[in-house]
Design an enzyme around this catalytic site. Sequence first.
Site, PDB file in Angstrom:
ATOM      1  N   ASP A   1       0.825  -1.208   0.000  1.00 20.41           N
ATOM      2  CA  ASP A   1       0.000   0.000   0.000  1.00 20.41           C
ATOM      3  C   ASP A   1       0.864   1.265   0.000  1.00 20.41           C
ATOM      4  OD1 ASP A   1      -2.823   1.017   0.500  1.00 20.41           O
ATOM      5  OD2 ASP A   1      -1.817   1.936   2.201  1.00 20.41           O
TER       6      ASP A   1
ATOM      7  N   GLU B   1      14.209 -14.719   0.209  1.00 17.03           N
ATOM      8  CA  GLU B   1      14.591 -15.803   1.120  1.00 17.03           C
ATOM      9  C   GLU B   1      13.637 -16.983   0.935  1.00 17.03           C
ATOM     10  OE1 GLU B   1      14.247 -14.109   5.032  1.00 17.03           O
ATOM     11  OE2 GLU B   1      15.743 -12.568   4.608  1.00 17.03           O
TER      12      GLU B   1
HETATM   13  C1  NOJ Z   1      -4.368   3.119  -0.678  1.00 16.53           C
HETATM   14  C2  NOJ Z   1      -5.498   2.190  -0.407  1.00 16.53           C
HETATM   15  O1  NOJ Z   1      -5.774   1.478  -1.579  1.00 16.53           O
HETATM   16  C3  NOJ Z   1      -6.642   3.051   0.059  1.00 16.53           C
HETATM   17  O2  NOJ Z   1      -7.845   2.350   0.119  1.00 16.53           O
HETATM   18  C4  NOJ Z   1      -6.277   3.624   1.393  1.00 16.53           C
HETATM   19  O3  NOJ Z   1      -7.278   4.522   1.816  1.00 16.53           O
HETATM   20  C5  NOJ Z   1      -4.958   4.384   1.308  1.00 16.53           C
HETATM   21  N1  NOJ Z   1      -3.958   3.678   0.551  1.00 16.53           N
HETATM   22  C6  NOJ Z   1      -4.389   4.604   2.675  1.00 16.53           C
HETATM   23  O4  NOJ Z   1      -3.899   3.392   3.180  1.00 16.53           O
END
Ligand code: NOJ
Length: 548
Positions: free
Chosen positions: A209, A262
């Site tokens: 993310d 790994e």
């Molecule tokens: C990207 C994620 O896909 C989204 O849903 C989220 O709100 C933001 N990152 C923050 O983590």
Amino acid sequence: MFLNSEWWRSAVIYQIYPRSFADGNGDGIGDLQGITGRLDSLAALGIDAVWFSPFFRSPQKDAGYDVSDYKDIDPLFGSLEDFDVMLAKATSLGIKVIVDLVPNHSSDQHALFQAALRAEPNSAERDMYMFREGKGHRGELAPNNWESVFGGPAWTRIEEPNGELGQWYLHIFDSSQPDFNWENENVRLEFDSVLRFWLDRGVAGFRIDVAHGMVKAEGLPDVDQNLSTMTGAEAENAPPHPFWGQDGIHEINRRFRKVLDEYQDRAMCAEAWLPTIDKMAKWVRPDEYHQTFNFSYLGTPWDKEKLQAVVNESLDGFGAVGAPSTWVLSNHDVIRHATRMGYAEVPKQGDGIGPDYPQPDEAKGQLISRAATAFMLGLPGSAYIYQGEELGLPEHTTIESKYRQDPTFFRTNGERVGRDGCRVPIPWKADEPAFGFNQTGESWLPQPESYVRYARSTQEGLAGSTLELYKRLLKVRKDFDMGNGELIWAPEHAGANSLGYTNNGILVLANFTGSAITMPPGELMATTQQNLLVEEVLEHDQVVWIKL
Ligand code: NOJ
């Protein structure tokens, strides 16, 4: 556990949004037991892997992207044992499991942030996050002008342990999501251990993310223009942004990669909203990510020239560093493509559509999104599918304010309605409570009436339905190993308004606008056309796959 197959080069990866896939306990929020019970239908769809949006312990302020314990499952979704059962079932069906890692920020309820709040300024605990003194005589002004992606300031001031107002902490997203300080080795060690925890448990990899946000420019300089977007820049040659796509991230990418290496044949995909494919390609050099989401492709409209250009650029750019391209049209942060494609102009990513907005042209959206999918699934590389798109599910565009959950809605006082419309629990059975999402009829977001038409039960086995189209496309894609194939443009089969390419012996032919075109001879393998009586012509906004 996995053979050295480099499966990720060609995989079709299905995104499960756990809150909204299937609800086993009937509380209105999807869960792992619900998912396990429905995995057979994904095997029947013909996908290779599933990526789960977060199901970790979390106060759910941003639907689970605010993690308070990275090594446990939130009771809303079940337990680690439920995860193991799900993983075993998926493995038995030949489906790999990818989990979502959220390393840019944690929840403010994470033990590390709580310890930082209890500690003094400049302590080791505070240094795990981005605490700074405020500006102004008494530190009453935020340390810089950065705005949150969800709207409002990206800084929140805390009360110090002595009860006085004190330092500020950075949160690129909601105030409940403090950013980690990735310059601190202890943060890096913490995440090495999180990666190993899930790899040891048997996951095939990670979706990472906000991978492009983890490093901030030294000195945290003001940003020229706050756009509250995930790229922060609209111009291709915009100067480097102070919190997006900083060069220092490549070192972190390499560190993650070393941990994955790994283990055998695991993969990671970056969520990195970088403005150009050139920049994205640097992220998938051989010692960094295996894949990165191709958001340039997602943002490309159904337009012959633009699509051809983005496909060329992707194959060239990613190919130059030995990486596969990925392809994606929908996810839990964007307006579903079945709706997006029913608009001439779509709202900016993340803003969503509310009842007061111009409403989409449903029929046009269905027509073009089916064509766009059939065009995408023929491409070599790895493709992502977002739950519900195999049903042609449209965005819920008329959710009333009282049901809104996305922090964007609250941080902008409803000015930007946010992303709830693509996150509504999906319909399994047309005539059951909550359309078969559970047995009780509860649903954390209201489901629209139109779900009767889109429910899986309505489409299963129905010739010409979107569900059957996806199944067919995925089957032919697999039978002809198109994920590992080579794209060759086929102008000899296309006219002024159409575009064709071949991949491993299959011609994918798309007619964009205007009059019908004659199809070349060959065996019809798949078609978006619902009128199957006239097989030899291809109408506008339709795609066929022909075995030459
Ligand atoms: C990207 C994620 O896909 C989204 O849903 C989220 O709100 C933001 N990152 C923050 O983590």
